[in-house]
Design a protein around this motif. Structure first.
Motif, PDB file in Angstrom:
ATOM      1  N   LEU A 202      89.983 -40.364  52.390  1.00 12.36           N
ATOM      2  CA  LEU A 202      89.173 -41.065  53.196  1.00 12.36           C
ATOM      3  C   LEU A 202      89.739 -41.996  54.200  1.00 12.36           C
ATOM      4  CD1 LEU A 202      86.155 -41.605  54.037  1.00 12.36           C
ATOM      5  CD2 LEU A 202      85.999 -43.014  52.160  1.00 12.36           C
ATOM      6  N   LEU A 203      90.453 -42.938  53.568  1.00 11.23           N
ATOM      7  CA  LEU A 203      91.387 -44.036  54.459  1.00 11.23           C
ATOM      8  C   LEU A 203      92.069 -43.679  55.260  1.00 11.23           C
ATOM      9  CD1 LEU A 203      91.851 -46.486  51.208  1.00 11.23           C
ATOM     10  CD2 LEU A 203      90.136 -46.812  53.262  1.00 11.23           C
ATOM     11  N   GLY A 204      92.894 -42.639  54.894  1.00 16.78           N
ATOM     12  CA  GLY A 204      94.012 -42.228  55.877  1.00 16.78           C
ATOM     13  C   GLY A 204      93.382 -41.355  57.005  1.00 16.78           C
ATOM     14  N   ALA A 205      92.420 -40.702  56.727  1.00 14.67           N
ATOM     15  CA  ALA A 205      91.662 -39.864  57.786  1.00 14.67           C
ATOM     16  C   ALA A 205      90.937 -40.948  58.677  1.00 14.67           C
ATOM     17  CB  ALA A 205      90.965 -38.758  57.107  1.00 14.67           C
ATOM     18  N   LEU A 206      90.285 -41.725  58.190  1.00 17.63           N
ATOM     19  CA  LEU A 206      89.533 -42.588  58.906  1.00 17.63           C
ATOM     20  C   LEU A 206      90.427 -43.400  59.767  1.00 17.63           C
ATOM     21  CD1 LEU A 206      86.664 -43.795  59.689  1.00 17.63           C
ATOM     22  CD2 LEU A 206      87.001 -45.258  57.741  1.00 17.63           C
ATOM     23  N   GLY A 207      91.515 -43.996  59.190  1.00 16.15           N
ATOM     24  CA  GLY A 207      92.214 -44.939  59.832  1.00 16.15           C
ATOM     25  C   GLY A 207      92.897 -44.299  61.138  1.00 16.15           C
ATOM     26  N   ALA A 208      93.388 -43.006  60.965  1.00 11.27           N
ATOM     27  CA  ALA A 208      93.931 -42.327  62.055  1.00 11.27           C
ATOM     28  C   ALA A 208      93.200 -41.759  63.245  1.00 11.27           C
ATOM     29  CB  ALA A 208      94.723 -40.971  61.561  1.00 11.27           C
ATOM     30  N   THR A 209      91.799 -41.529  62.765  1.00  6.58           N
ATOM     31  CA  THR A 209      90.872 -41.408  63.797  1.00  6.58           C
ATOM     32  C   THR A 209      90.660 -42.509  64.451  1.00  6.58           C
ATOM     33  OG1 THR A 209      89.725 -39.648  62.418  1.00  6.58           O
ATOM     34  CG2 THR A 209      88.469 -40.584  64.090  1.00  6.58           C
ATOM     35  N   VAL A 210      90.513 -43.887  63.793  1.00  6.54           N
ATOM     36  CA  VAL A 210      90.092 -44.940  64.514  1.00  6.54           C
ATOM     37  C   VAL A 210      91.379 -45.369  65.451  1.00  6.54           C
ATOM     38  CG1 VAL A 210      89.804 -47.477  64.318  1.00  6.54           C
ATOM     39  CG2 VAL A 210      88.603 -45.988  62.786  1.00  6.54           C
ATOM     40  N   VAL A 211      92.560 -45.243  65.296  1.00  4.79           N
ATOM     41  CA  VAL A 211      93.579 -45.535  65.789  1.00  4.79           C
ATOM     42  C   VAL A 211      93.679 -44.440  67.156  1.00  4.79           C
ATOM     43  CG1 VAL A 211      96.244 -45.296  65.909  1.00  4.79           C
ATOM     44  CG2 VAL A 211      95.072 -46.537  63.953  1.00  4.79           C
ATOM     45  N   LEU A 212      93.576 -43.215  66.958  1.00  5.98           N
ATOM     46  CA  LEU A 212      93.523 -42.478  68.053  1.00  5.98           C
ATOM     47  C   LEU A 212      92.563 -42.710  69.116  1.00  5.98           C
ATOM     48  CD1 LEU A 212      94.732 -39.152  66.112  1.00  5.98           C
ATOM     49  CD2 LEU A 212      96.129 -40.449  67.433  1.00  5.98           C
ATOM     50  N   LEU A 213      91.535 -42.854  68.660  1.00  2.41           N
ATOM     51  CA  LEU A 213      90.250 -43.163  69.625  1.00  2.41           C
ATOM     52  C   LEU A 213      90.420 -44.535  70.427  1.00  2.41           C
ATOM     53  CD1 LEU A 213      87.152 -41.751  67.638  1.00  2.41           C
ATOM     54  CD2 LEU A 213      88.410 -41.008  69.492  1.00  2.41           C
ATOM     55  N   SER A 214      90.663 -45.606  69.795  1.00  2.00           N
ATOM     56  CA  SER A 214      90.659 -46.882  70.175  1.00  2.00           C
ATOM     57  C   SER A 214      92.053 -47.071  71.083  1.00  2.00           C
ATOM     58  CB  SER A 214      91.015 -47.917  69.125  1.00  2.00           C
ATOM     59  OG  SER A 214      91.883 -47.734  68.021  1.00  2.00           O
ATOM     60  N   ALA A 215      92.965 -46.293  70.828  1.00  7.91           N
ATOM     61  CA  ALA A 215      94.239 -46.482  71.645  1.00  7.91           C
ATOM     62  C   ALA A 215      93.935 -46.057  72.988  1.00  7.91           C
ATOM     63  CB  ALA A 215      95.466 -45.637  70.972  1.00  7.91           C
ATOM     64  N   GLY A 216      92.974 -45.171  73.149  1.00 10.16           N
ATOM     65  CA  GLY A 216      92.549 -44.341  74.531  1.00 10.16           C
ATOM     66  C   GLY A 216      91.546 -45.661  75.502  1.00 10.16           C
ATOM     67  N   GLN A 217      91.220 -46.734  74.778  1.00 13.70           N
ATOM     68  CA  GLN A 217      90.345 -47.622  75.358  1.00 13.70           C
ATOM     69  C   GLN A 217      91.001 -48.423  76.079  1.00 13.70           C
ATOM     70  OE1 GLN A 217      87.064 -46.891  75.049  1.00 13.70           O
ATOM     71  NE2 GLN A 217      87.731 -45.139  73.741  1.00 13.70           N
ATOM     72  N   ILE A 218      90.362 -49.451  76.740  1.00 11.91           N
ATOM     73  CA  ILE A 218      90.786 -50.560  77.677  1.00 11.91           C
ATOM     74  C   ILE A 218      91.419 -51.525  76.792  1.00 11.91           C
ATOM     75  CG2 ILE A 218      90.615 -52.063  79.474  1.00 11.91           C
ATOM     76  CD1 ILE A 218      88.648 -49.958  80.882  1.00 11.91           C
ATOM     77  N   TRP A 219      92.543 -52.056  77.097  1.00  8.96           N
ATOM     78  CA  TRP A 219      93.164 -52.968  76.165  1.00  8.96           C
ATOM     79  C   TRP A 219      93.167 -54.310  77.159  1.00  8.96           C
ATOM     80  CZ3 TRP A 219      97.552 -51.835  72.123  1.00  8.96           C
ATOM     81  CH2 TRP A 219      96.965 -50.819  71.303  1.00  8.96           C
ATOM     82  N   ALA A 220      93.551 -54.119  78.203  1.00 14.55           N
ATOM     83  CA  ALA A 220      93.684 -55.448  79.164  1.00 14.55           C
ATOM     84  C   ALA A 220      93.182 -55.270  80.457  1.00 14.55           C
ATOM     85  CB  ALA A 220      95.234 -55.582  79.197  1.00 14.55           C
ATOM     86  N   GLU A 221      92.692 -56.352  81.099  1.00 11.76           N
ATOM     87  CA  GLU A 221      92.191 -56.109  82.517  1.00 11.76           C
ATOM     88  C   GLU A 221      92.759 -57.372  83.407  1.00 11.76           C
ATOM     89  OE1 GLU A 221      87.655 -54.562  81.512  1.00 11.76           O
ATOM     90  OE2 GLU A 221      87.805 -56.583  81.042  1.00 11.76           O
ATOM     91  N   GLY A 222      92.598 -57.166  84.465  1.00 13.89           N
ATOM     92  CA  GLY A 222      93.032 -58.198  85.421  1.00 13.89           C
ATOM     93  C   GLY A 222      92.729 -58.103  86.939  1.00 13.89           C
ATOM     94  N   THR A 223      93.269 -58.631  88.095  1.00 11.91           N
ATOM     95  CA  THR A 223      92.912 -58.293  89.206  1.00 11.91           C
ATOM     96  C   THR A 223      94.462 -58.427  89.844  1.00 11.91           C
ATOM     97  OG1 THR A 223      92.825 -60.587  89.833  1.00 11.91           O
ATOM     98  CG2 THR A 223      90.668 -59.268  89.320  1.00 11.91           C
ATOM     99  N   ALA A 224      94.408 -57.618  91.150  1.00 12.40           N
ATOM    100  CA  ALA A 224      95.805 -57.679  91.816  1.00 12.40           C
ATOM    101  C   ALA A 224      95.352 -57.861  93.321  1.00 12.40           C
ATOM    102  CB  ALA A 224      96.344 -56.301  91.633  1.00 12.40           C
ATOM    103  N   ALA A 225      96.143 -58.789  93.792  1.00 13.26           N
ATOM    104  CA  ALA A 225      95.903 -59.163  95.349  1.00 13.26           C
ATOM    105  C   ALA A 225      96.520 -58.004  96.119  1.00 13.26           C
ATOM    106  CB  ALA A 225      96.596 -60.290  95.637  1.00 13.26           C
ATOM    107  N   VAL A 226      95.593 -57.391  97.030  1.00 11.01           N
ATOM    108  CA  VAL A 226      95.921 -56.204  98.059  1.00 11.01           C
ATOM    109  C   VAL A 226      95.132 -56.596  99.232  1.00 11.01           C
ATOM    110  CG1 VAL A 226      95.649 -53.678  98.405  1.00 11.01           C
ATOM    111  CG2 VAL A 226      95.955 -54.725  96.155  1.00 11.01           C
TER     112      VAL A 226
END
Length: 219
Positions: A35-59
């Protein structure tokens, strides 16, 4: 002359229930690790595809929002989560020293993924690269940098993988292993029949006679 009674001596209750308790404990630890291994791997794989950092760029005199997902920041947690899943399955295919080594790999995968996620929580290189791409200026850097909670969610999932590896190291010796009774196709292995004695070869005749067979009798 006296007689000796053949009545069996009752076994202590602890002796009768010791094996059942050990088997039950092994099943619980096995279920917990899975349970721990399967749940942990699922959480990692899903959360790694989410936005980790945000900001703005001058254009062009304005500000354009930029963001980076976990895969852009670091691909280590995703890769180690896949390794952890493979190790979790491999734990049941090996025994003794091999099982200990695979369990250690499972634990190290979780620890490495957690460390990479925590380090990536403060990383800005991915956003700077995105800002340079959008603005066309290789020296551009992101403004208003902020990080989301997803790197820490990834780290939490990796800790679950680590826990599964520790369970396997501690209790894995009592877990069952895949048997060799069946081939990969799932069918029972065919029984090998003894070779038929060749009447023209004396050594085959003697061997057949030693086995109690009639070498002159055909199929």
């Amino acid at each position: 002359m006296g007689y000796v009674s053949a009545v069996p001596v009752p076994q202590p209750r602890a002796a009768r229930t010791g094996g059942a308790a050990s088997s039950s404990g092994a099943r619980r630890s096995l279920a917990a690790a899975l349970l721990l291994g399967a749940l942990g791997a699922t959480v990692v794989l899903l959360s790694a595809g989410q936005i980790w950092a945000e900001g703005t760029a001058a254009v062009g005199g304005g500000a354009v929002p930029v963001h980076a997902d976990g895969g852009s920041v670091t691909g280590v947690p995703t890769a180690l989560a896949i390794v952890g899943l493979a190790a979790l399955v491999a734990v049941f295919a090996v025994r003794r020293t091999g099982r200990t080594l695979v369990a250690a790999l499972l634990a190290l995968s979780g620890a490495g993924a957690a460390l990479a996620a925590v380090l990536g929580a403060s990383d800005s290189a991915a956003l700077d690269a995105e800002a340079a791409r959008i603005s066309g200026n290789t020296a551009a850097v992101v403004d208003g940098l902020s990080h989301t909670v997803w790197p820490y969610v990834t780290a939490a999932g990796a800790v679950l993988i680590l826990a599964a590896g520790l369970f396997a190291l501690r209790y894995g010796k009592a877990w069952p292993a895949m048997g060799g009774r069946y081939e990969r196709s799932g069918a029972p292995r065919a029984t090998r029949r003894p070779a038929t004695a060749d009447p023209d070869r004396p050594e085959d005749l003697w061997k057949a006679l030693d086995r109690g067979e009639d070498p002159t009798h055909g199929d």
